[in-house]
Design a protein around this motif. Structure first.
Motif, PDB file in Angstrom:
ATOM      1  N   LYS A   1       0.815  -1.354   0.568  1.00  0.00           N
ATOM      2  CA  LYS A   1       0.028  -0.252   0.185  1.00  0.00           C
ATOM      3  C   LYS A   1       1.242   1.483   0.072  1.00  0.00           C
ATOM      4  N   ASP A   2       0.433   1.749  -0.588  1.00  0.00           N
ATOM      5  CA  ASP A   2       0.622   3.800  -0.718  1.00  0.00           C
ATOM      6  C   ASP A   2      -0.068   4.415  -0.107  1.00  0.00           C
ATOM      7  N   TRP A   3       0.570   6.213   1.178  1.00  0.00           N
ATOM      8  CA  TRP A   3       0.085   6.481   1.758  1.00  0.00           C
ATOM      9  C   TRP A   3      -0.085   7.578   1.288  1.00  0.00           C
ATOM     10  N   ARG A   4      -0.972   8.539   1.092  1.00  0.00           N
ATOM     11  CA  ARG A   4      -0.689   9.622   0.806  1.00  0.00           C
ATOM     12  C   ARG A   4      -0.431  10.680   1.758  1.00  0.00           C
ATOM     13  N   VAL A   5       0.858  10.508   2.410  1.00  0.00           N
ATOM     14  CA  VAL A   5       0.887  11.460   3.643  1.00  0.00           C
ATOM     15  C   VAL A   5       2.193  11.721   3.342  1.00  0.00           C
ATOM     16  N   GLN A   6       1.990  13.338   4.415  1.00  0.00           N
ATOM     17  CA  GLN A   6       3.454  14.673   4.306  1.00  0.00           C
ATOM     18  C   GLN A   6       3.890  13.776   5.273  1.00  0.00           C
ATOM     19  N   HIS A   7       4.695  15.040   5.388  1.00  0.00           N
ATOM     20  CA  HIS A   7       5.535  14.584   6.588  1.00  0.00           C
ATOM     21  C   HIS A   7       5.900  14.419   8.034  1.00  0.00           C
TER      22      HIS A   7
ATOM     23  N   LYS B   1      -6.241  10.249 -14.835  1.00  0.00           N
ATOM     24  CA  LYS B   1      -5.542  10.090 -16.032  1.00  0.00           C
ATOM     25  C   LYS B   1      -5.384   8.300 -14.930  1.00  0.00           C
ATOM     26  N   ALA B   2      -3.804   7.987 -14.586  1.00  0.00           N
ATOM     27  CA  ALA B   2      -3.704   7.164 -14.304  1.00  0.00           C
ATOM     28  C   ALA B   2      -4.099   7.153 -12.923  1.00  0.00           C
ATOM     29  N   GLY B   3      -4.011   8.618 -11.531  1.00  0.00           N
ATOM     30  CA  GLY B   3      -4.387   7.964 -10.024  1.00  0.00           C
ATOM     31  C   GLY B   3      -3.197   9.203  -9.516  1.00  0.00           C
ATOM     32  N   SER B   4      -3.735   8.964  -8.153  1.00  0.00           N
ATOM     33  CA  SER B   4      -3.050   9.903  -7.454  1.00  0.00           C
ATOM     34  C   SER B   4      -2.736   9.322  -6.946  1.00  0.00           C
ATOM     35  N   PHE B   5      -0.848   9.628  -7.149  1.00  0.00           N
ATOM     36  CA  PHE B   5      -0.225   8.165  -6.260  1.00  0.00           C
ATOM     37  C   PHE B   5       0.578   8.930  -4.823  1.00  0.00           C
ATOM     38  N   GLY B   6       0.939   7.827  -3.820  1.00  0.00           N
ATOM     39  CA  GLY B   6       1.188   7.796  -2.658  1.00  0.00           C
ATOM     40  C   GLY B   6       3.061   8.028  -2.597  1.00  0.00           C
ATOM     41  N   ALA B   7       3.746   9.065  -1.885  1.00  0.00           N
ATOM     42  CA  ALA B   7       5.121   8.864  -1.861  1.00  0.00           C
ATOM     43  C   ALA B   7       5.148   8.119  -1.101  1.00  0.00           C
ATOM     44  N   LEU B   8       4.811   6.902   0.448  1.00  0.00           N
ATOM     45  CA  LEU B   8       5.397   6.629   0.710  1.00  0.00           C
ATOM     46  C   LEU B   8       4.750   5.345   1.260  1.00  0.00           C
ATOM     47  N   ARG B   9       5.325   4.067   0.083  1.00  0.00           N
ATOM     48  CA  ARG B   9       5.074   2.734  -0.149  1.00  0.00           C
ATOM     49  C   ARG B   9       5.372   1.932   0.260  1.00  0.00           C
ATOM     50  N   THR B  10       4.725   0.855   1.739  1.00  0.00           N
ATOM     51  CA  THR B  10       4.798   0.308   2.421  1.00  0.00           C
ATOM     52  C   THR B  10       4.219  -1.537   2.262  1.00  0.00           C
TER      53      THR B  10
END
Length: 476
Positions: free
Chosen positions: A172-178, A193-202
């Motif tokens: 799972k990715d998370w669209r989380v900030q620092h 388009k292809a969706g909004s991706f999360g930067a944190l991959r877990t």
């Protein structure tokens, strides 16, 4: 690490996602299980963040893993009593499980929504073994984005003794900030388009976790993509890894390398671990110029010597479609625009946007029909028209053509279908409930229409689902 109860019931209820799941002895029978689940807000600090995030999670009183893992037994009674402690209504969709229609968990379609403070009991006997998951089916993009999902493993006595150890790996990715705050879960740029991706991959809520297996062990990885957007291409270099089940359903083993795991798809991957200790096998996403390591499987402990040469599961026992007698239906995945007729319907019914989980934007369609919302509160008779009307017990072939420049993992509720092939690639025949359709590709699937009801069909890139690419098949 907490001690694990190794009684039969304890094994079934252990739900260990980040550690090995103990396997029942050969010939042992499983017991019916019952869970108390609370959907609630939990403040939890995610990896790399300096502050807690406002997560929505299922809590069964243990809350040991992220996501939670439940276990059931094929053909045995399974009960999950849901209590809603969120500030909005919810329900549980048991993704991939051929549940009775009333248990499918779609608000306003299969059941009334479970409003804040209310409870609802889900009860069914899973007819098929495998790796499944569960999640809400309204405001799904935010709920999944905040973590509201769980894994359901359905055990089969026929599998006992085939593997030495197994692990659940939920991606799972998370669209989380620092600081722990979340970015918007649905964006126009992503949804179109292809969706909004999360930067944190877990994997299992961790960044590149290390998972231990005995040297020489026959290993089964139950890999789930619980993300709303990302489509990893999996690889396990260094071992001869094969997929032995797709979406939880046993298949003739085929090589893992190159398999794309779309949102909501699952793959049971098997291999024999190296016989030396301290060897790291990297589960990678190779869908980029530089592979991304998702998890490390490390050999540790006492070595095992397996005498079995073939890694496979007993053949899936599912309704076999009659291809010669099957009726063919065609569904084209296209860009979409608001449908004036459907907008007029919603206005006529006096349905509010909040009540029906209605998105304000439309980007996608199926056969140029767009879904105006997740349902309504005035009865099933007021639903928009179905994509098709089917007869229970009859065989159907669906041809899915993707006329868009983006991939779409298409999911059909309440049914497991046979993927027959693709117009663009060598696609091994296999059973699934979610199939990835690439741009300009035509994929053929076949199934036997199940219980009567209105069964949803939609893209599981959730931003696509919530901006038009959803409909239903009416089975009578």
């Amino acid at each position: 690490m907490a001690a694990v109860n190794l009684t039969r019931r304890g094994i079934l209820q252990a739900g260990l996602g980040a550690v090995a799941v103990a396997l029942l002895p050969r010939g042992a029978s499983a017991l019916p299980v019952s869970y108390q689940l609370t959907a609630k807000r939990v403040a939890k600090t995610l990896p790399g963040c300096v502050g807690p995030s406002d997560l929505w999670l299922y809590d069964d009183g243990r809350n040991e893993t992220l996501p939670i893992v439940l276990r059931a037994a094929r053909g045995e009674n399974f009960t999950a009593a849901l209590k809603n402690e969120l500030a909005e209504h919810t329900a549980i969709h048991w993704h991939g499980v051929r549940v009775p229609f009333a248990m499918d968990g779609v608000p306003y379609i299969t059941q009334p929504p479970v409003r804040p403070g209310e409870s609802f009991e889900y009860s069914f006997a899973p007819p098929d073994p495998g790796t499944f998951f569960f999640h809400p089916h309204c405001n799904t993009v935010e709920a999944l984005g905040r973590g509201l999902a769980g894994v359901l493993v359905v055990d089969d006595p026929r599998d006992q003794g085939l593997f030495d150890v197994e692990h659940v790996i939920a991606l799972k990715d998370w669209r989380v900030q620092h600081d722990g705050g979340f970015e918007d879960f649905l964006t126009d740029a992503g949804a179109a388009k292809a969706g909004s991706f999360g930067a944190l991959r877990t994997a299992n809520g961790m960044v590149t976790p290390s998972i231990m297996v005995p040297p020489g062990a026959r290993v089964r990885l139950r890999i789930l993509n619980l993300d709303s957007t990302r489509i990893p291409q999996l690889d396990l270099p260094g071992v001869k890894a094969v997929i032995v089940a797709t979406d939880g359903n046993a298949c003739a083993p085929f090589a893992l390398q190159g398999w794309r795991l779309g949102p909501a798809m699952r793959a049971d991957v098997a291999f024999i671990a190296p016989e030396k200790t301290g060897v790291a096998i990297l589960l990678q996403d190779i869908f980029s110029t530089k592979p991304r390591v998702l998890a490390r499987i490390v050999t540790a402990g006492e070595a095992m010597r397996s005498t079995k040469a073939v890694l496979r599961l007993p053949e899936a026992d599912l309704p076999q479609p009659d291809l010669k007698a099957a009726q063919t239906l065609e569904f084209t995945l296209l860009a979409g625009n608001p449908d004036p007729a459907l907008q007029a319907w919603a206005k006529q019914m006096g349905v509010s946007a909040d009540e029906i989980c209605l998105t304000q934007k439309v980007f996608w369609s199926i056969n140029r029909q767009v879904w105006p919302g997740m349902g309504q509160g005035t009865g099933q008779g007021a639903l928009p028209p179905p994509l098709a009307e089917l007869k229970s017990g009859r065989s159907y072939i669906i041809e899915l053509f993707n006329g868009t420049p983006h991939q779409h993992p298409m999911h059909l509720h309440g049914h497991t279908f046979r993927v027959l092939g693709s117009s663009e690639r060598d696609l091994p025949p296999h059973w699934a409930d979610t199939v990835l359709v690439r741009p300009k590709e035509r994929v053929r699937i076949a199934f036997v229409a199940g219980q009567p009801g209105d069964w949803m069909m939609h893209c599981h890139i959730i931003e696509h689902q919530e901006t038009g690419m959803m409909g239903y098949l009416r089975v009578a």
